[in-house]
Design a protein around this motif. Structure first.
Motif, PDB file in Angstrom:
ATOM      1  N   GLU A   1       0.807  -1.218   0.000  1.00  0.00           N
ATOM      2  CA  GLU A   1       0.000   0.000   0.000  1.00  0.00           C
ATOM      3  C   GLU A   1       0.846   1.277   0.000  1.00  0.00           C
ATOM      4  N   SER A   2       2.041   1.203   0.598  1.00  0.00           N
ATOM      5  CA  SER A   2       2.873   2.402   0.699  1.00  0.00           C
ATOM      6  C   SER A   2       3.612   2.723  -0.604  1.00  0.00           C
ATOM      7  N   ARG A   3       3.608   1.795  -1.577  1.00  0.00           N
ATOM      8  CA  ARG A   3       4.257   2.045  -2.871  1.00  0.00           C
ATOM      9  C   ARG A   3       3.518   3.131  -3.660  1.00  0.00           C
ATOM     10  N   PRO A   4       4.219   4.035  -4.350  1.00  0.00           N
ATOM     11  CA  PRO A   4       3.506   5.038  -5.154  1.00  0.00           C
ATOM     12  C   PRO A   4       2.806   4.385  -6.334  1.00  0.00           C
ATOM     13  N   SER A   5       1.713   5.006  -6.756  1.00  0.00           N
ATOM     14  CA  SER A   5       0.948   4.440  -7.865  1.00  0.00           C
ATOM     15  C   SER A   5       1.747   4.536  -9.167  1.00  0.00           C
ATOM     16  N   ILE A   6       1.294   3.768 -10.171  1.00  0.00           N
ATOM     17  CA  ILE A   6       2.018   3.759 -11.460  1.00  0.00           C
ATOM     18  C   ILE A   6       2.015   5.153 -12.074  1.00  0.00           C
ATOM     19  N   ARG A   7       0.885   5.847 -11.972  1.00  0.00           N
ATOM     20  CA  ARG A   7       0.775   7.186 -12.553  1.00  0.00           C
ATOM     21  C   ARG A   7       1.801   8.130 -11.928  1.00  0.00           C
ATOM     22  N   ARG A   8       1.893   8.010 -10.602  1.00  0.00           N
ATOM     23  CA  ARG A   8       2.830   8.865  -9.856  1.00  0.00           C
ATOM     24  C   ARG A   8       4.276   8.547 -10.243  1.00  0.00           C
ATOM     25  N   ARG A   9       4.536   7.248 -10.427  1.00  0.00           N
ATOM     26  CA  ARG A   9       5.907   6.840 -10.777  1.00  0.00           C
ATOM     27  C   ARG A   9       6.275   7.325 -12.183  1.00  0.00           C
TER      28      ARG A   9
END
Lengths: 173, 165
Positions: A5-13
């Motif tokens: 859950e703490s991983r940034p979303s694909i869009r954000r990456r």
């Protein structure tokens, strides 16, 4: 689960990949890079694409090269240099080799180039050219330029005298 | 009618009227004429003699009735617009394709606004039976304003490299 859950979303990456962690710094870098490219390619190293066969075999039609525009800021053009000769502006220029400079007497005799009545070796041309031209003494600002492709008759090849102000730079690679 | 829509329509009408009435600068008119000439000279592929003659005539109409043309590659002498149409027609007939591109156009309009001098570089490339020929030249074109618009009075090739006889 908590770690996922703490991983940034694909869009954000993807956004981070495109503009970096600090978008403002990225924008400033992009502007500086564009300005540097404009200055370098406009006033320094100008890309030129060869069109036509007049400089063959040294330069093939369609090949991309770079002309160094400040090449003659501190010394005059020299015989043997491949130069760009300016027309009305910077977007279309002749690509030629300087064969003789101010004060020289140039002629083509017995199919060979002679400058000041001495044969001038031309290792860059293919054998077989049959150019002839009576001796011509160049003026104080004149340069004689021609292409390397001497298989074309001299009359249908753009060659002759140009003045110093027309020589815009030297081909470097 | 809603008030916002009325305002938007009034503003749009005002902008369109201003755009329509705003005088086009002579530089742009001359560049437009040059663009038309370049298009009329170009031959992208095979065409009928009738179409070719029509294009040649249209190209010649960008000139005054008795133009002065100094260009050593011209296949024939030109004294009138009709001569020029014939020269363009023969040049187009001699090649399978013909393309002309202009670069670095610079226009200086005279003080009275009725004459202008243009400097430009032009490159022509033509193909005949698979062989491609290219030629690049610098030109000085003198334009005059006539009742039909801007027309070319003088076209002179400028030798950046002066040929030696």
């Amino acid at each position: 689960m908590a770690a996922a859950e703490s991983r940034p979303s694909i869009r954000r990456r993807l956004l981070r990949l495109a503009v970096g962690a600090r978008p403002r710094v990225t924008v400033i870098r992009a502007i500086l890079l564009a300005a540097a490219c404009t200055v370098v390619f406009r006033y320094g190293l100008r890309p030129v694409r060869a069109v036509g066969t007049s400089m063959e075999p040294t330069i093939r039609s369609g090949s991309l090269h770079f002309a160094w525009l400040p090449a003659y800021a501190f010394h005059p053009p020299r015989a043997g240099d491949i130069v760009v000769v300016r027309m009305a502006g910077p977007h279309l220029m002749y690509l030629k080799r300087i064969l003789a400079g101010p004060g020289d007497t140039i002629e083509f005799r017995d199919e060979r180039l002679r400058v000041n009545d001495e044969p001038r070796p031309e290792p860059y041309i293919l054998p077989g050219g049959r150019w002839t031209m009576a001796p011509l003494r160049l003026g104080p600002f004149d340069y004689f330029v021609a292409g390397d492709n001497r298989s074309v008759p001299r009359e249908s090849h753009v060659s002759g005298v140009t003045d110093r102000t027309r020589i815009a730079g030297r081909l470097v690679f | 009618m809603p008030r916002a829509l009325l305002i938007a329509m009034t503003v749009s009408a005002a902008v369109l009227t201003a755009w329509w009435l705003w005088p086009v600068p002579p530089e742009r008119l001359i560049l437009r004429e040059l663009g038309t000439l370049v298009k009329d000279v170009a031959k992208p592929g095979p065409e009928s003699p009738v179409a070719s003659a029509a294009r040649a005539k249209e190209a010649s109409e960008r000139f005054v009735e008795r133009p002065e043309i100094e260009f050593d590659r011209l296949p024939g002498s030109v004294e009138t617009r009709a001569d020029l149409a014939a020269v363009v027609f023969h040049a187009r007939a001699a090649f399978d394709t013909l393309a002309v591109a202009t670069y670095d156009e610079r226009v200086e309009v005279g003080a009275g606004g009725t004459t202008a001098v243009m400097r430009l570089s032009a490159r022509a490339s033509a193909e005949r039976a698979g062989d491609r020929e290219t030629d690049a030249r610098e030109f000085e074109l003198r334009w005059v304003r006539t009742a039909d618009g801007w027309r070319m009075a003088v076209a002179r090739a400028v030798e950046a490299i002066r040929p030696v006889p």
